[in-house]
Design a protein around this motif. Structure first.
Motif, PDB file in Angstrom:
ATOM      1  N   ASN A 102      -9.756  -1.203  -3.709  1.00 14.04           N
ATOM      2  CA  ASN A 102      -9.748  -2.637  -3.394  1.00 14.04           C
ATOM      3  C   ASN A 102      -9.213  -2.906  -1.983  1.00 14.04           C
ATOM      4  O   ASN A 102      -8.258  -3.664  -1.797  1.00 14.04           O
ATOM      5  CB  ASN A 102      -8.925  -3.400  -4.434  1.00 14.04           C
ATOM      6  CG  ASN A 102      -9.620  -3.464  -5.772  1.00 14.04           C
ATOM      7  OD1 ASN A 102     -10.843  -3.415  -5.856  1.00 14.04           O
ATOM      8  ND2 ASN A 102      -8.840  -3.551  -6.841  1.00 14.04           N
ATOM      9  N   TYR A 103      -9.822  -2.287  -0.996  1.00 14.55           N
ATOM     10  CA  TYR A 103      -9.405  -2.487   0.385  1.00 14.55           C
ATOM     11  C   TYR A 103      -9.854  -3.870   0.872  1.00 14.55           C
ATOM     12  O   TYR A 103     -10.752  -4.494   0.299  1.00 14.55           O
ATOM     13  CB  TYR A 103      -9.995  -1.404   1.290  1.00 14.55           C
ATOM     14  CG  TYR A 103     -11.504  -1.453   1.420  1.00 14.55           C
ATOM     15  CD1 TYR A 103     -12.107  -2.178   2.446  1.00 14.55           C
ATOM     16  CD2 TYR A 103     -12.333  -0.786   0.518  1.00 14.55           C
ATOM     17  CE1 TYR A 103     -13.490  -2.230   2.571  1.00 14.55           C
ATOM     18  CE2 TYR A 103     -13.709  -0.838   0.631  1.00 14.55           C
ATOM     19  CZ  TYR A 103     -14.278  -1.564   1.660  1.00 14.55           C
ATOM     20  OH  TYR A 103     -15.653  -1.627   1.771  1.00 14.55           O
ATOM     21  N   THR A 104      -9.222  -4.322   1.949  1.00 14.15           N
ATOM     22  CA  THR A 104      -9.632  -5.586   2.565  1.00 14.15           C
ATOM     23  C   THR A 104     -10.296  -5.359   3.917  1.00 14.15           C
ATOM     24  O   THR A 104     -11.359  -5.911   4.189  1.00 14.15           O
ATOM     25  CB  THR A 104      -8.420  -6.520   2.739  1.00 14.15           C
ATOM     26  OG1 THR A 104      -7.382  -5.814   3.434  1.00 14.15           O
ATOM     27  CG2 THR A 104      -7.897  -6.989   1.376  1.00 14.15           C
ATOM     28  N   GLU A 105      -9.689  -4.527   4.752  1.00 12.81           N
ATOM     29  CA  GLU A 105     -10.256  -4.247   6.072  1.00 12.81           C
ATOM     30  C   GLU A 105     -10.522  -2.757   6.274  1.00 12.81           C
ATOM     31  O   GLU A 105     -11.655  -2.341   6.481  1.00 12.81           O
ATOM     32  CB  GLU A 105      -9.323  -4.774   7.170  1.00 12.81           C
ATOM     33  CG  GLU A 105      -9.183  -6.295   7.178  1.00 12.81           C
ATOM     34  CD  GLU A 105      -8.284  -6.769   8.292  1.00 12.81           C
ATOM     35  OE1 GLU A 105      -7.845  -5.918   9.099  1.00 12.81           O
ATOM     36  OE2 GLU A 105      -8.007  -7.968   8.362  1.00 12.81           O
TER      37      GLU A 105
ATOM     38  N   PRO B 120     -12.194  -7.215  -3.246  1.00 12.59           N
ATOM     39  CA  PRO B 120     -11.984  -8.128  -2.108  1.00 12.59           C
ATOM     40  C   PRO B 120     -13.079  -7.995  -1.057  1.00 12.59           C
ATOM     41  O   PRO B 120     -13.506  -8.970  -0.455  1.00 12.59           O
ATOM     42  CB  PRO B 120     -10.622  -7.697  -1.545  1.00 12.59           C
ATOM     43  CG  PRO B 120      -9.968  -6.942  -2.646  1.00 12.59           C
ATOM     44  CD  PRO B 120     -11.060  -6.285  -3.429  1.00 12.59           C
ATOM     45  N   THR B 121     -13.523  -6.746  -0.823  1.00 17.54           N
ATOM     46  CA  THR B 121     -14.594  -6.472   0.135  1.00 17.54           C
ATOM     47  C   THR B 121     -15.625  -5.582  -0.542  1.00 17.54           C
ATOM     48  O   THR B 121     -15.291  -4.504  -1.027  1.00 17.54           O
ATOM     49  CB  THR B 121     -14.045  -5.750   1.381  1.00 17.54           C
ATOM     50  OG1 THR B 121     -13.008  -6.540   1.959  1.00 17.54           O
ATOM     51  CG2 THR B 121     -15.150  -5.537   2.402  1.00 17.54           C
TER      52      THR B 121
END
Length: 482
Positions: free
Chosen positions: A376-379, A92-93
């Motif tokens: 799979n972190y986003t923020e 994701p990021t």
């Protein structure tokens, strides 16, 4: 090897590079505190040395194992490269700099391991190279000790803990990495001291070892305390047993008597000093324990210069990262939901839970080749800080197997020799090397900052190769022509 750059030259450079390690760590602290650099001096020099080591591995040695080492490196880099490329599209990021740095840190250990294997199996005398590199570790550890004691005397030491607990980490940035360095090098200094001791005049060789043991408990961490006590206990026991064996063969006054008596005296002095040091006094101090539904404490909270306000803000962000799509915090597995586990792992099991769910939900490609840095972190990005788990989640099944190959080789070698040559495993030098490796892996499992820390892994990889060579020395010397 007919070229100018050969094993002799690389070994000399390697010796000075090991000696220079504490200086790099001190420069790292200065670059972070006073220049605020995103890329530290230590990282720059270590990555440059890793490139030099690549040159040595491919072009600068005449080891009969060269083709196997190169094949292993190419396969490892290919697998890590496939994971890196896949994460560009699947994460994701994706932060190119962080992902590259994360891979480089773990590759550093592998490259140094491979370089040590080739150095010790080239034409130069193994024993001469071993003592040359052990003397470099001895000098580097002495610099660590001298700098920390000087910083305490001049009241310029940084604190291991910003709040609640006490501890001194001198002019070094990371207390965790410093603790791992001291733990891994202490058994190596034991080897150097007892090998260099033939008469009472050689007693001075034991002073840096004793000072390192005391420095380990001045750090204030549980890791430092248990590592120093364990190393000292094993050292005294194994030297006493070896002295008794040698006494039956050669009489009372053999060369091991002096080493044994010095180790016993050192243990007594350590037992007198240790109870007044931060590592012991901190045992009665409890860090805040998180409630089941609230992540109030994270790995190393309050350590390495982090203020209480910074810790609270980071913990708030980490709590948000643990929430699922419905806003509920995911439950810990029952076997992890206890105050004892939290005290041992400093709440790292919360971050394991998050990475585990990332992994379960990940694409099959990521399960095989890894999710990269922090999953799979986003923020909010946060690793577990338990090296074995971080390696598995970051590099997947294939990557983890290849990265852990040195550990697998050492484990198989020990097991084989236990059945075929039990006495060789119980040689004092090999016991100290096993102790160094076990301490390193124990710290890697519980506190991290070993496999991913270039400042630590250079000593760690040396212990691996020394033990492998000692266990297989007759076969290797025959093949290498030594």
């Amino acid at each position: 090897m007919t070229g100018k750059f050969n094993s002799v030259m690389y070994t000399d450079i390697l010796k000075w590079f090991i000696i220079f390690q504490p200086v790099l760590d001190i420069l790292t602290l200065l670059s972070i505190y006073f220049i605020d650099l995103s890329i530290t001096v230590g990282i720059v020099f270590r990555m440059l040395f890793m490139l030099l080591s690549f040159v040595y591995i491919f072009f600068g040695n005449d080891s009969p194992y060269k083709k196997y080492v190169i094949g292993y490196l190419i396969l490892l880099l290919a697998v890590l490269g496939l994971g890196f490329l896949g994460n560009i599209f699947l994460k994701p990021t994706f932060n190119f700099f962080l992902e590259t740095q994360w891979i480089a840190k773990v590759v550093y250990f592998i490259v140094m391991f491979c370089a040590f294997v080739l150095v010790f199996t080239s034409k130069e005398s193994y024993r001469a190279v071993k003592m040359k590199l052990l003397s470099a570790v001895y000098i580097a550890a002495s610099i660590v000790v001298a700098s920390i004691l000087l910083s305490i005397l001049t009241n310029t030491s940084t604190n291991t803990y910003e709040w609640v607990k006490d501890g001194y980490k001198g002019w070094f940035y990371s207390g965790n990495e410093l603790g791992a360095i001291i733990a891994i090098t202490a058994p190596l200094l034991f080897i150097f001291a007892y090998k260099k001791t033939n008469t009472w005049k050689d007693s001075l060789n034991w002073l840096p070892l004793f000072a390192l043991l005391v420095t380990g408990v001045l750090l204030g961490t549980k890791v430092g305390l248990f590592a120093m006590v364990g190393t000292l206990a094993i050292g005294v026991v194994i030297l006493i047993l070896h002295w008794l064996v040698e006494t039956r063969k050669n009489g009372m006054k053999n060369r091991y008597m002096i080493s044994t008596l010095l180790a016993v005296v050192m243990a007594i002095l350590f037992g007198v000093i240790a109870p007044t040091t931060p590592s012991v006094t901190n045992l009665s101090v409890d860090m805040p324990i998180p409630e089941k539904d609230n992540i109030a404490t994270g790995p190393d909270s309050g350590e390495d210069g982090e203020s209480m306000e910074e810790a609270e803000e980071r913990q708030r962000q980490e709590e948000e990262a643990m929430r699922d799509e419905d806003g509920e915090i995911r439950e810990l597995p029952a076997y992890l939901d206890s105050e004892i586990v939290n005290k041992i792992l400093s709440a790292r099991h919360f971050y394991f839970t998050r990475q585990y769910h990332y992994y379960i939900d990940a694409h099959i490609y990521q399960q095989l080749f890894g999710m990269g840095y922090a999953g799979n972190y986003t923020e909010v990005r946060k690793t577990i800080e338990m090296d074995f788990l971080d390696i598995f989640f970051s590099f997947g099944v294939f990557g983890a197997i290849l990265i852990f190959l040195p550990l697998i080789m050492v484990t198989v070698a020990i097991i084989r020799k236990l059945f075929s040559d039990f006495k060789q495993v119980l040689n004092p030098e090999n016991i100290f090397l096993i102790t160094s490796i076990m301490l390193g892996n124990g710290i890697a499992l519980i506190a991290g900052h070993v496999w991913f820390a270039p400042s630590v892994s250079i000593y760690f990889s040396l212990a691996f190769v020394l033990l492998l060579y000692n266990l297989y020395q007759p076969d290797l010397e025959e093949l290498s022509g030594q």
